[in-house]
Design a protein around this motif. Sequence first.
Motif, PDB file in Angstrom:
ATOM      1  N   ALA A   1       0.821  -1.205   0.000  1.00  0.00           N
ATOM      2  CA  ALA A   1       0.000   0.000   0.000  1.00  0.00           C
ATOM      3  C   ALA A   1       0.858   1.259   0.000  1.00  0.00           C
ATOM      4  CB  ALA A   1      -0.925  -0.005   1.217  1.00  0.00           C
ATOM      5  N   LYS A   2       1.982   1.197   0.699  1.00  0.00           N
ATOM      6  CA  LYS A   2       2.888   2.350   0.725  1.00  0.00           C
ATOM      7  C   LYS A   2       3.479   2.599  -0.649  1.00  0.00           C
ATOM      8  CE  LYS A   2       5.093   5.548   3.100  1.00  0.00           C
ATOM      9  NZ  LYS A   2       4.380   6.646   3.793  1.00  0.00           N
ATOM     10  N   ILE A   3       3.884   1.537  -1.311  1.00  0.00           N
ATOM     11  CA  ILE A   3       4.463   1.666  -2.658  1.00  0.00           C
ATOM     12  C   ILE A   3       3.420   2.198  -3.641  1.00  0.00           C
ATOM     13  CG2 ILE A   3       5.413   0.364  -4.604  1.00  0.00           C
ATOM     14  CD1 ILE A   3       6.696  -1.519  -2.541  1.00  0.00           C
ATOM     15  N   LYS A   4       2.205   1.698  -3.535  1.00  0.00           N
ATOM     16  CA  LYS A   4       1.126   2.110  -4.439  1.00  0.00           C
ATOM     17  C   LYS A   4       0.453   3.417  -4.011  1.00  0.00           C
ATOM     18  CE  LYS A   4      -0.171  -2.457  -6.195  1.00  0.00           C
ATOM     19  NZ  LYS A   4      -1.304  -3.414  -6.396  1.00  0.00           N
ATOM     20  N   LYS A   5       0.889   3.941  -2.868  1.00  0.00           N
ATOM     21  CA  LYS A   5       0.346   5.195  -2.317  1.00  0.00           C
ATOM     22  C   LYS A   5      -1.163   5.092  -2.077  1.00  0.00           C
ATOM     23  CE  LYS A   5       3.967   8.068  -4.333  1.00  0.00           C
ATOM     24  NZ  LYS A   5       4.300   9.240  -5.196  1.00  0.00           N
ATOM     25  N   ILE A   6      -1.579   3.969  -1.554  1.00  0.00           N
ATOM     26  CA  ILE A   6      -2.988   3.789  -1.188  1.00  0.00           C
ATOM     27  C   ILE A   6      -3.217   4.485   0.149  1.00  0.00           C
ATOM     28  CG2 ILE A   6      -4.757   2.107  -0.536  1.00  0.00           C
ATOM     29  CD1 ILE A   6      -3.344   0.107  -2.379  1.00  0.00           C
TER      30      ILE A   6
ATOM     31  N   LEU B   1       0.712   5.268   6.491  1.00  0.00           N
ATOM     32  CA  LEU B   1       0.146   5.241   5.135  1.00  0.00           C
ATOM     33  C   LEU B   1      -0.538   6.555   4.762  1.00  0.00           C
ATOM     34  CD1 LEU B   1      -1.385   1.649   4.852  1.00  0.00           C
ATOM     35  CD2 LEU B   1       0.823   2.485   4.034  1.00  0.00           C
ATOM     36  N   LYS B   2      -0.572   7.490   5.690  1.00  0.00           N
ATOM     37  CA  LYS B   2      -1.206   8.795   5.465  1.00  0.00           C
ATOM     38  C   LYS B   2      -2.652   8.624   4.999  1.00  0.00           C
ATOM     39  CE  LYS B   2       3.201  11.021   4.407  1.00  0.00           C
ATOM     40  NZ  LYS B   2       4.004  11.794   3.410  1.00  0.00           N
ATOM     41  N   ILE B   3      -3.377   7.782   5.740  1.00  0.00           N
ATOM     42  CA  ILE B   3      -4.776   7.518   5.413  1.00  0.00           C
ATOM     43  C   ILE B   3      -5.590   8.807   5.490  1.00  0.00           C
ATOM     44  CG2 ILE B   3      -6.872   6.273   6.132  1.00  0.00           C
ATOM     45  CD1 ILE B   3      -4.750   4.464   4.913  1.00  0.00           C
TER      46      ILE B   3
ATOM     47  N   ILE C   1     -12.713   5.568  15.502  1.00  0.00           N
ATOM     48  CA  ILE C   1     -13.154   6.966  15.511  1.00  0.00           C
ATOM     49  C   ILE C   1     -12.102   7.853  16.167  1.00  0.00           C
ATOM     50  CG2 ILE C   1     -14.824   8.578  16.520  1.00  0.00           C
ATOM     51  CD1 ILE C   1     -16.967   6.422  16.092  1.00  0.00           C
ATOM     52  N   SER C   2     -11.529   7.394  17.285  1.00  0.00           N
ATOM     53  CA  SER C   2     -10.528   8.206  17.983  1.00  0.00           C
ATOM     54  C   SER C   2      -9.304   8.438  17.104  1.00  0.00           C
ATOM     55  CB  SER C   2     -10.118   7.521  19.295  1.00  0.00           C
ATOM     56  OG  SER C   2      -9.411   6.325  19.056  1.00  0.00           O
ATOM     57  N   ILE C   3      -8.902   7.417  16.350  1.00  0.00           N
ATOM     58  CA  ILE C   3      -7.752   7.550  15.460  1.00  0.00           C
ATOM     59  C   ILE C   3      -8.053   8.534  14.338  1.00  0.00           C
ATOM     60  CG2 ILE C   3      -6.311   6.313  13.781  1.00  0.00           C
ATOM     61  CD1 ILE C   3      -6.663   3.834  15.626  1.00  0.00           C
ATOM     62  N   CYS C   4      -9.237   8.409  13.761  1.00  0.00           N
ATOM     63  CA  CYS C   4      -9.622   9.311  12.673  1.00  0.00           C
ATOM     64  C   CYS C   4      -9.645  10.758  13.140  1.00  0.00           C
ATOM     65  CB  CYS C   4     -10.993   8.913  12.121  1.00  0.00           C
ATOM     66  SG  CYS C   4     -10.983   7.378  11.166  1.00  0.00           S
ATOM     67  N   LYS C   5     -10.105  10.995  14.348  1.00  0.00           N
ATOM     68  CA  LYS C   5     -10.155  12.365  14.862  1.00  0.00           C
ATOM     69  C   LYS C   5      -8.756  12.905  15.122  1.00  0.00           C
ATOM     70  CE  LYS C   5     -14.826  12.370  16.756  1.00  0.00           C
ATOM     71  NZ  LYS C   5     -15.285  13.369  15.784  1.00  0.00           N
ATOM     72  N   LYS C   6      -7.869  12.064  15.650  1.00  0.00           N
ATOM     73  CA  LYS C   6      -6.497  12.501  15.922  1.00  0.00           C
ATOM     74  C   LYS C   6      -5.746  12.841  14.637  1.00  0.00           C
ATOM     75  CE  LYS C   6      -6.052   9.678  20.094  1.00  0.00           C
ATOM     76  NZ  LYS C   6      -5.453   8.428  20.654  1.00  0.00           N
ATOM     77  N   LEU C   7      -6.019  12.081  13.569  1.00  0.00           N
ATOM     78  CA  LEU C   7      -5.274  12.257  12.317  1.00  0.00           C
ATOM     79  C   LEU C   7      -6.063  13.024  11.255  1.00  0.00           C
ATOM     80  CD1 LEU C   7      -3.690   8.677  12.034  1.00  0.00           C
ATOM     81  CD2 LEU C   7      -2.602  10.780  12.820  1.00  0.00           C
ATOM     82  N   ASN C   8      -7.205  13.568  11.643  1.00  0.00           N
ATOM     83  CA  ASN C   8      -8.056  14.331  10.709  1.00  0.00           C
ATOM     84  C   ASN C   8      -8.420  13.522   9.461  1.00  0.00           C
ATOM     85  OD1 ASN C   8      -8.099  16.784  12.256  1.00  0.00           O
ATOM     86  ND2 ASN C   8      -6.002  17.168  11.582  1.00  0.00           N
ATOM     87  N   ILE C   9      -8.806  12.280   9.685  1.00  0.00           N
ATOM     88  CA  ILE C   9      -9.215  11.386   8.607  1.00  0.00           C
ATOM     89  C   ILE C   9     -10.728  11.494   8.423  1.00  0.00           C
ATOM     90  CG2 ILE C   9      -9.369   8.969   7.880  1.00  0.00           C
ATOM     91  CD1 ILE C   9      -6.842   8.455   9.581  1.00  0.00           C
ATOM     92  N   LYS C  10     -11.162  11.653   7.198  1.00  0.00           N
ATOM     93  CA  LYS C  10     -12.593  11.700   6.913  1.00  0.00           C
ATOM     94  C   LYS C  10     -13.172  10.296   7.113  1.00  0.00           C
ATOM     95  CE  LYS C  10     -15.949  12.936   3.343  1.00  0.00           C
ATOM     96  NZ  LYS C  10     -16.138  13.398   1.939  1.00  0.00           N
ATOM     97  N   SER C  11     -14.168  10.175   7.986  1.00  0.00           N
ATOM     98  CA  SER C  11     -14.669   8.849   8.343  1.00  0.00           C
ATOM     99  C   SER C  11     -16.155   8.691   8.044  1.00  0.00           C
ATOM    100  CB  SER C  11     -14.420   8.579   9.830  1.00  0.00           C
ATOM    101  OG  SER C  11     -15.122   9.504  10.638  1.00  0.00           O
TER     102      SER C  11
END
Length: 218
Positions: free
Chosen positions: A65-70, A168-170, A186-196
């Motif tokens: 995933a890192k190589i493919k930038k997923i 992976l910079k999700i 949810i807690s991870i998404c909020k910490k990393l500003n990931i759209k969930s």
Amino acid sequence: MFSLALKKFNQLRKNKFKSKEYDLSSSDLFELIITKNFKKGRYYFKEFPVNLILLILSLYTIVKAKIKKINKANYFIAFNEEIYDPRSSSYISQIKQANYVNIIRTNSFKISLKAFIKYENVFFHQSIVYFSRLFFLEKEINLENKFLHIHKCNVRKNYIYFNFFRYLKITKFIMLDDYRELQNFISICKKLNIKSTGMMHSRFSKYRVSLKYDCFDK
């Protein structure tokens, strides 16, 4: 029975486990109260090779995933020979799996291997659960100590997933059902500003206590 368990749950959250960090393990606390299963957990070291294999396959997925930038991830449950929860078929058939890291919760090694063959970019949730618990020894057994032990394992699991998502910079995360893990992701998404986005086909009720804390963006 459920009403009494919920009353005790609310009392414990208010008096002993009032910190927001315990939202992470809220469903586990309610489960302990309702089942009264305070026995020491067994450490299944014979499962180590199986989970090590699943972890290695998951690490392979991370590298790929890192190589493919997923930079998108989704989570769903696979528990039968069809390799998904039948209620989830409409969702799973629509998502372009090659564009996602597919975090899958399974209940057997056989289904795990089938899922790895059937789906792309598979990451096995159960291997993370296993290694989050490994080497954590439980103290004297009662409700509070049992819960604190489970919470400690959940904190480690949360830490692993946090670094996995950050590496992976999700940027987008979709979760299908499994109220047990809602607050973790949810807690991870909020910490990393990931759209969930969360989808659920279980019951919405006051006894699904994890539903009343933080929410997905959608």
